[in-house]
Design a protein around this motif. Structure first.
Motif, PDB file in Angstrom:
ATOM      1  N   UNK A 360       0.809  -1.223   0.000  1.00  0.00           N
ATOM      2  CA  UNK A 360       0.000   0.000   0.000  1.00  0.00           C
ATOM      3  C   UNK A 360       0.840   1.270   0.000  1.00  0.00           C
ATOM      4  N   UNK A 361       2.139   1.131   0.196  1.00  0.00           N
ATOM      5  CA  UNK A 361       2.981   2.308   0.355  1.00  0.00           C
ATOM      6  C   UNK A 361       3.502   2.875  -0.949  1.00  0.00           C
ATOM      7  N   UNK A 362       4.520   3.725  -0.813  1.00  0.00           N
ATOM      8  CA  UNK A 362       5.145   4.378  -1.957  1.00  0.00           C
ATOM      9  C   UNK A 362       6.125   3.399  -2.622  1.00  0.00           C
ATOM     10  N   UNK A 363       6.125   3.366  -3.946  1.00  0.00           N
ATOM     11  CA  UNK A 363       7.034   2.481  -4.695  1.00  0.00           C
ATOM     12  C   UNK A 363       8.432   3.103  -4.756  1.00  0.00           C
ATOM     13  N   UNK A 364       9.422   2.288  -4.377  1.00  0.00           N
ATOM     14  CA  UNK A 364      10.805   2.752  -4.335  1.00  0.00           C
ATOM     15  C   UNK A 364      11.712   1.704  -4.962  1.00  0.00           C
ATOM     16  N   UNK A 365      12.876   2.156  -5.488  1.00  0.00           N
ATOM     17  CA  UNK A 365      13.839   1.160  -5.998  1.00  0.00           C
ATOM     18  C   UNK A 365      14.293   0.256  -4.857  1.00  0.00           C
ATOM     19  N   UNK A 366      14.320  -1.034  -5.096  1.00  0.00           N
ATOM     20  CA  UNK A 366      14.681  -1.989  -4.057  1.00  0.00           C
ATOM     21  C   UNK A 366      16.192  -1.940  -3.802  1.00  0.00           C
ATOM     22  N   UNK A 367      16.615  -2.014  -2.536  1.00  0.00           N
ATOM     23  CA  UNK A 367      18.058  -1.972  -2.243  1.00  0.00           C
ATOM     24  C   UNK A 367      18.743  -3.277  -2.634  1.00  0.00           C
ATOM     25  N   UNK A 368      20.039  -3.193  -2.859  1.00  0.00           N
ATOM     26  CA  UNK A 368      20.821  -4.414  -3.070  1.00  0.00           C
ATOM     27  C   UNK A 368      20.961  -5.165  -1.746  1.00  0.00           C
ATOM     28  N   UNK A 369      21.313  -6.424  -1.837  1.00  0.00           N
ATOM     29  CA  UNK A 369      21.404  -7.256  -0.632  1.00  0.00           C
ATOM     30  C   UNK A 369      22.413  -6.724   0.374  1.00  0.00           C
TER      31      UNK A 369
END
Length: 458
Positions: A360-369
């Motif tokens: 439901x939140x804001x879409x953000x680039x996913x972090x690297x591991x």
């Protein structure tokens, strides 16, 4: 002697009816008496016991607060227990644990006393106290000493709200002499707190040094003083009624006070609006002097200034021709929170809510591991926002998105390592790798940033 007793009973009849009216007009019939064991509360207790024989559906409890200020305190508590046991009145005894090396003011003790009483009030139970006309006159003089206006000079009211509970003073229209005569004629015993004779306390000084002189010169002084407080109450109520109708057009949806036209309105009207606005926030009313300072600082400081005025646990701030009343919050400038497990909720400081990963939140680039996800509350420099062509200083972005100065260091800033990714709820930073996977974060808080980039408070 018979005639004297008859007159006392006749005088006291008004008081009896006053208590009866409270009982008959109240939806609930449960009463808690603040019972010190002194004259006033003892008379109140006995009058209520007497009324119960005629109105059996009422329930009565008593509460005794032991301040532990006197070597006889325990004996007084014992007296109250025995008296309540005699009449089968449930009694709650509470102790105030004080520092014997500290000199407590009357106000401090009163606050502690009422906090304890409030905690003991049951649902649908009404508090009754034994305040009388002499107490009212003393309160009037104390307000006069402080330089109070009509609101302060109104002294105590017959009915008050104590939190979400009702609080009545049914003997406020009776003098202490009347209560004492009734108690003696009915052979009722009470205890005498000798600290009440210590004239180092302001109230006791007024009680023993000032009022007796005035009564000797003017026998009707107490009643006239009581009438003055009543007139002040009526005038204050009338003023508040008209102010309430007028102030509505100045209070915005976010509860701020619009002061755009205040420079063109008489000072007395503006300060009355400010006072009413603060009163609606249900915090302690500032002094007359402080209200004047708020008026001058907030209305007449430069347009680009950022004035603030502190009121105990709150502060008043101005932003875009509106005043905001805010709870003080500690600085988060040097705060660094690591979010090691993004599948777990992250609690934010300063009652700012929490962050959670969901759809439901804001879409953000996913972090690297191997990225360290962290939250900060301060950033300086230029930023290129997603969807924009040119970078801007973050201060300029805060201004364009209508984020006021006091909120700019309360909004969680999401970082991957030392790279700013987003000011949650406000903007997302444009990054080079647009093919990255995304994830969603929700910021659950009482601060809402709406779609017009304006802030409001729940």
């Amino acid at each position: 002697m018979v005639q004297v007793r008859s007159n006392v009973e006749k005088i006291f009849l008004d008081h009896k009816l006053l208590i009866k009216n409270i009982i008959l007009s109240s939806k609930y019939k449960s009463f808690l008496i603040a019972y010190s064991g002194g004259l006033d509360s003892t008379v109140l207790l006995h009058k209520l016991i007497e009324l119960k024989t005629h109105i059996p559906e009422i329930t009565i409890r008593a509460i005794h607060i032991n301040h532990n200020l006197h070597h006889l305190s325990k004996m007084w508590s014992k007296h109250c227990e025995e008296n309540c046991e005699k009449y089968q009145i449930p009694l709650v005894v509470k102790n105030i644990n004080i520092d014997t090396n500290k000199n407590y003011s009357e106000k401090e003790l009163r606050i502690q006393r009422y906090r304890l009483i409030y905690k003991c009030l049951l649902i649908e139970e009404i508090l009754l106290t034994g305040h009388h006309m002499n107490d009212q006159c003393e309160t009037f003089f104390l307000s006069l000493k402080r330089g109070s206006g009509p609101t302060g000079l109104s002294a105590m009211s017959f009915q008050t709200q104590l939190g979400d509970k009702k609080f009545f003073r049914p003997m406020l229209n009776q003098t202490k002499k009347t209560l004492e005569s009734w108690a003696r004629n009915n052979k009722i015993t009470w205890i005498e707190d000798f600290s009440n004779f210590n004239t180092n306390y302001d109230r006791n000084y007024i009680r023993h040094k000032i009022i007796p002189i005035l009564e000797k010169k003017w026998p009707f002084f107490l009643k006239n003083c009581f009438r003055t407080t009543k007139i002040c109450q009526e005038e204050t109520a009338l003023l508040n009624y008209f102010l309430m109708k007028k102030i509505k057009k100045f209070i915005k949806d976010d509860n701020s006070l619009n002061i755009t036209d205040f420079k063109n309105i008489k000072k007395e009207i503006c300060t009355a609006f400010i006072r009413m606005w603060i009163a609606l926030q249900k915090i302690k009313m500032p002094s007359y002097k402080n209200i004047q300072c708020i008026y001058h600082q907030m209305i007449f400081s430069k347009i680009d200034a950022n004035p603030k005025f502190f009121l105990n646990k709150h502060e008043i701030r101005r932003y875009k021709n509106s005043l905001y009343l805010l709870k003080k919050k500690s600085s988060l400038n040097n705060t660094l929170l690591f979010w090691h497990d993004k599948n777990q909720t992250l609690i934010l400081p300063n009652d700012l809510g929490y962050l959670t990963k969901n759809k439901k939140g804001i879409d953000l680039p996913e972090p690297d591991d191997n990225d360290l996800i962290n939250i900060r509350f301060q950033y300086e420099g230029n930023i290129l926002i997603l969807g924009k062509k040119h970078s801007k200083k973050i201060k300029k972005i805060w201004q364009e998105t209508n984020i006021p100065p006091w909120l700019r260091h309360q909004i969680p800033l999401l970082f991957y390592n030392d790279t700013l990714i987003s000011a949650l709820g406000v903007f997302v930073v444009k990054i080079n790798n647009s093919k990255k996977k995304t994830w969603s974060i929700s910021w659950n808080s009482n601060i809402i940033l709406n779609h017009q980039n304006n802030f409001v408070f729940e």
